[in-house]
Design a protein around this motif. Sequence first.
Motif, PDB file in Angstrom:
ATOM      1  N   TYR A  66       0.923  -1.022   0.034  1.00  0.00           N
ATOM      2  CA  TYR A  66      -0.076   0.060  -0.066  1.00  0.00           C
ATOM      3  C   TYR A  66       0.905   1.231   0.027  1.00  0.00           C
ATOM      4  O   TYR A  66       1.540   1.323   1.003  1.00  0.00           O
ATOM      5  CB  TYR A  66      -0.777  -0.086   1.313  1.00  0.00           C
ATOM      6  N   THR A  67       0.985   2.023  -1.058  1.00  0.00           N
ATOM      7  CA  THR A  67       1.865   3.061  -1.327  1.00  0.00           C
ATOM      8  C   THR A  67       1.108   4.417  -1.101  1.00  0.00           C
ATOM      9  O   THR A  67       0.124   4.615  -1.898  1.00  0.00           O
ATOM     10  CB  THR A  67       2.321   3.046  -2.706  1.00  0.00           C
ATOM     11  N   LEU A  68       1.583   5.210  -0.176  1.00  0.00           N
ATOM     12  CA  LEU A  68       0.972   6.644  -0.062  1.00  0.00           C
ATOM     13  C   LEU A  68       1.691   7.567  -0.659  1.00  0.00           C
ATOM     14  O   LEU A  68       2.961   7.610  -0.586  1.00  0.00           O
ATOM     15  CB  LEU A  68       1.081   6.700   1.696  1.00  0.00           C
ATOM     16  N   THR A  69       1.310   8.270  -1.455  1.00  0.00           N
ATOM     17  CA  THR A  69       1.695   9.116  -2.376  1.00  0.00           C
ATOM     18  C   THR A  69       1.477  10.958  -1.662  1.00  0.00           C
ATOM     19  O   THR A  69       2.513  11.882  -2.147  1.00  0.00           O
ATOM     20  CB  THR A  69       1.250   9.491  -3.741  1.00  0.00           C
ATOM     21  N   ALA A  70       0.906  11.063  -0.750  1.00  0.00           N
ATOM     22  CA  ALA A  70       0.773  12.520  -0.360  1.00  0.00           C
ATOM     23  C   ALA A  70       0.289  12.100   1.279  1.00  0.00           C
ATOM     24  O   ALA A  70      -0.491  11.220   1.356  1.00  0.00           O
ATOM     25  CB  ALA A  70      -0.273  13.129  -0.983  1.00  0.00           C
ATOM     26  N   PRO A  71       0.506  13.324   1.870  1.00  0.00           N
ATOM     27  CA  PRO A  71      -0.015  13.146   3.317  1.00  0.00           C
ATOM     28  C   PRO A  71      -1.557  13.301   3.323  1.00  0.00           C
ATOM     29  O   PRO A  71      -2.610  13.883   2.488  1.00  0.00           O
ATOM     30  CB  PRO A  71       0.319  14.290   3.948  1.00  0.00           C
ATOM     31  N   ARG A  90      -0.513  -9.714   5.814  1.00  0.00           N
ATOM     32  CA  ARG A  90       0.394 -11.116   6.078  1.00  0.00           C
ATOM     33  C   ARG A  90       1.441 -10.795   4.517  1.00  0.00           C
ATOM     34  O   ARG A  90       1.039 -10.844   3.779  1.00  0.00           O
ATOM     35  CB  ARG A  90      -0.292 -12.378   5.703  1.00  0.00           C
ATOM     36  N   ASP A  91       2.699 -10.371   4.886  1.00  0.00           N
ATOM     37  CA  ASP A  91       3.714 -10.148   4.282  1.00  0.00           C
ATOM     38  C   ASP A  91       3.128  -8.888   3.287  1.00  0.00           C
ATOM     39  O   ASP A  91       3.334  -8.656   2.030  1.00  0.00           O
ATOM     40  CB  ASP A  91       3.997 -11.195   3.335  1.00  0.00           C
ATOM     41  N   THR A  92       2.637  -8.295   4.063  1.00  0.00           N
ATOM     42  CA  THR A  92       2.184  -6.624   3.519  1.00  0.00           C
ATOM     43  C   THR A  92       2.795  -5.596   4.163  1.00  0.00           C
ATOM     44  O   THR A  92       3.401  -5.366   5.122  1.00  0.00           O
ATOM     45  CB  THR A  92       0.622  -6.629   4.171  1.00  0.00           C
ATOM     46  N   THR A  93       3.032  -4.615   3.185  1.00  0.00           N
ATOM     47  CA  THR A  93       3.802  -3.204   3.426  1.00  0.00           C
ATOM     48  C   THR A  93       2.816  -2.089   3.139  1.00  0.00           C
ATOM     49  O   THR A  93       2.072  -1.992   2.353  1.00  0.00           O
ATOM     50  CB  THR A  93       4.982  -3.094   2.455  1.00  0.00           C
ATOM     51  N   VAL A  94       2.950  -0.977   4.145  1.00  0.00           N
ATOM     52  CA  VAL A  94       2.446   0.171   4.171  1.00  0.00           C
ATOM     53  C   VAL A  94       3.491   1.052   4.009  1.00  0.00           C
ATOM     54  O   VAL A  94       4.394   1.323   5.067  1.00  0.00           O
ATOM     55  CB  VAL A  94       1.587   0.434   5.254  1.00  0.00           C
ATOM     56  N   ARG A  95       3.623   2.050   3.022  1.00  0.00           N
ATOM     57  CA  ARG A  95       4.767   2.730   2.675  1.00  0.00           C
ATOM     58  C   ARG A  95       4.613   4.289   2.150  1.00  0.00           C
ATOM     59  O   ARG A  95       3.423   4.322   1.683  1.00  0.00           O
ATOM     60  CB  ARG A  95       5.920   2.184   1.763  1.00  0.00           C
ATOM     61  N   ARG A  96       5.524   5.144   2.589  1.00  0.00           N
ATOM     62  CA  ARG A  96       5.401   6.266   1.613  1.00  0.00           C
ATOM     63  C   ARG A  96       6.135   6.180   0.389  1.00  0.00           C
ATOM     64  O   ARG A  96       7.117   5.312   0.584  1.00  0.00           O
ATOM     65  CB  ARG A  96       6.219   7.372   2.746  1.00  0.00           C
TER      66      ARG A  96
END
Length: 367
Positions: A66-71, A90-96
């Motif tokens: 899950y990629t966040l592109t802006a605040p 499960r093997d999940t990423t939350v990132r800027r």
Amino acid sequence: MKSLARSGALTAALGVGLSIAVLPAGPAGAAGETHVRCNDIAALKTAINQANTSGGRITLAAHCTYTLTAPDHPDDGLPEITGNVTVSGRDTTVRRAPGATSDFRIFHVANGGELSLKSLEVSGGSVPHSAGGAIWNSGTLNLADVIIKGNRAGTGGGVYNLGGQFRLDRTTIAHNTAVRNGGGIANGRNSILDRPGTMTMKGGALLGNRAHNDNGGGLENVRSTASLDSVTVSGNTAIHGGGINQFGATLQLTSTTVRNNIAVSGAGLSNEFSTATLTRSLVTRNTAITAGGGVFSGTSAQVTLTGNAVVRNTPDNCSPEGSVPGCANPADSVTAPSSYPSPPAGNNTAGDSSAGNSAAETGKAPE
């Protein structure tokens, strides 16, 4: 738990492949549980807002980024946590997003809020003029099987715990950086609420974190309490306290290994105006430029060793000589002064005077 060695290409491929998975965006399964499709950021924000109001569990897609592109609002990528919220994957990423033009952290737990993260990686957060690169916690934060990796901040490169309750189980804090102190974690007192931070870590590791211009490469513990059980603290760097730095605080290490950390002084542990109790722990192969390769025990400090080994550190094991009962130095070790000057108060306190600085920098009122 997700491997730290997973390649970016594989992450992207899995994220794209699963983004078309047919997962409901709204409530499904057990009551209070919401599934969010792969990389559906709008649905994730909606789910957090709903959970803030009524509580609930949010389940993210497995093997997805899950990629966040802006605040969502200044300095925070996602809505502030004000209720009782659980986010699991499960093997999940939350990132800027690596190319994001704005600086922001990923999560912010407000005073009175509670956030539990399970089986996630949180990465890429960036707030170089504030605190908490991945997460700022002023409430209750629980991490289980989580990786906090590659974030940066002014203070608390990975996590900034400001007078909050902070529990980590089987969690790795790795390769985060702070401009000032607490490369991996800054655990400090909230002076506005007169409340110390409380950190409890069981299993997991503090690996390869760096405090560029101040103290506490792995952990900065200031006027608060921290307990580490069966933890590896390795490869961290700072001015003082490459692995762990304490100021006016209390530390308990049990069955913990502190090794291969680097600092000007107190490469493994630097302890000023503080109490540290080490039980069945190993402090070894840490390197200080001046003294206190293993442990530096300074002004009004006490270090108690029970069934420990503080050995093979450079240039000595403990400094000043005789300051740590039961710790012996080799014959050619360096004799250090009884204490080192403390850095300016604004940089030395992760959560006391620096708390006000960080709040001012983020534009938020102190919590």
